[in-house]
Design an enzyme around this catalytic site. Structure first.
Site, PDB file in Angstrom:
ATOM      1  CG  LEU A  43      47.184  49.564  26.697  1.00 25.47           C
ATOM      2  CD1 LEU A  43      47.147  50.860  27.497  1.00 25.47           C
ATOM      3  CD2 LEU A  43      45.843  48.833  26.817  1.00 25.47           C
ATOM      4  CB  SER A  44      45.867  50.353  20.230  1.00 25.27           C
ATOM      5  OG  SER A  44      45.428  51.513  20.891  1.00 25.27           O
ATOM      6  CD  GLU A  45      48.742  53.449  18.388  1.00 25.33           C
ATOM      7  OE1 GLU A  45      49.075  53.153  17.229  1.00 25.33           O
ATOM      8  OE2 GLU A  45      47.587  53.322  18.820  1.00 25.33           O
ATOM      9  CB  THR A  46      52.985  52.762  24.905  1.00 20.98           C
ATOM     10  OG1 THR A  46      52.216  51.649  25.392  1.00 20.98           O
ATOM     11  CG2 THR A  46      53.677  53.425  26.084  1.00 20.98           C
ATOM     12  CG  HIS A  76      44.256  56.470  21.285  1.00 23.12           C
ATOM     13  ND1 HIS A  76      44.900  55.837  20.245  1.00 23.12           N
ATOM     14  CD2 HIS A  76      44.537  55.745  22.393  1.00 23.12           C
ATOM     15  CE1 HIS A  76      45.526  54.772  20.710  1.00 23.12           C
ATOM     16  NE2 HIS A  76      45.336  54.690  22.010  1.00 23.12           N
TER      17      HIS A  76
END
Length: 274
Positions: A43-46, A76
């Site tokens: 995902l875009s960030e973890t 987010h």
């Protein structure tokens, strides 16, 4: 270890921006392992967080990884982490995070919305790079560079339609900002519930488009507050997926408010390695 996927800046599944959240019992495992997990989650960030001893300036240590790199600040995934901590009963009210960009806070309201306190980004007008102009293929009104921890180019387009219909050359954008490119325009019809629109492209971090970038709103908030003459605004970000971010710049800090919903709650079986 329990791994959750949380959709942030939305109150319903499959909208907003998904983030992985992993709460750790002790300190952070080796960076290489954290990066491998983030690449696997894809995902875009973890976000990775662990509790800190009581009595300090923060309650949790927090780090964020894209599939390709660690980042200084992420809105987010911070919202998603605060949502997990609150819904798991690990904290009530105000949560303080120690991160690369300093101490951030997130506070859950009775209605379930979460308000985060982030540093406001600076905005420095810059000339339009011809490569960026060609990569976007749209009429540009202004370009601003943002602060160190954001590191985006903030590009103002002529109208909402131009933002929505944009099909950038992601390969050409790579390398033309420290982090990514945010395009924005005023809302065509503010009665729809938002004051400005934006989309975010981060090919240098392995993310062609990020649905809702909370940290970018620390630059979008002062940018649109100055233009619209109001300090309480709502931004709509996204292409295929969208989310809403309520913003309120307050000097050197910006308040970002949104909702979040957990969509996956599972178990990570790969243990950290030394």
């Amino acid at each position: 270890m329990r791994l959750r996927v949380v959709d942030a800046f939305t109150d319903r599944p499959f909208r907003g921006n998904p983030a992985g959240v992993l709460l750790l019992d002790g300190g952070f495992p080796p960076d290489a392992w954290l990066q491998q997990v983030a690449a696997e989650v894809n995902l875009s960030e973890t976000a990775f967080a662990h509790p800190l001893p009581p009595g300090g300036e923060a309650d949790w240590a927090l780090r964020w990884f894209t599939p390709a790199a660690e980042v200084d600040m992420c809105g987010h995934a911070t919202l998603a982490t605060a949502h997990v901590i609150a819904t798991a009963g690990l904290a009530q009210g105000l949560i303080r995070f120690s991160a690369r960009c300093g101490v951030l806070t997130a506070e859950t309201a009775e209605d379930g919305s979460i308000t985060m306190d982030f540093p406001t980004s600076s905005l420095t007008p810059v000339a339009v790079d011809p490569v960026v102009r060609r990569a976007l293929g749209a009429e540009i009104r202004s370009v601003h560079d943002t602060s160190e921890h954001v590191g985006d180019l903030l590009v103002e387009l002529v109208d909402e339609r131009a933002v929505r219909e944009l099909t950038p050359d992601h390969a050409a954008l790579r390398g033309h900002s420290r982090r990514g490119v945010i395009v924005t325009a005023a809302a065509e019809d503010p009665s729809r519930g938002y004051d400005f629109v934006s989309r975010g492209f981060f090919p240098a971090l392995g993310i062609d488009e990020d649905p809702v970038t909370g940290s970018a709103h620390t630059a979008l908030a002062p940018f649109w507050a100055a233009r619209l003459g109001r300090t309480s605004l709502v931004g709509l970000q996204g292409g295929a997926r969208t989310g809403l971010v309520a913003v309120r710049p307050a000097g050197d800090r910006t308040l970002l408010t949104g909702n979040a919903v957990t969509v996956i709650d599972g178990e990570l079986l790969a243990r950290p390695h030394s």
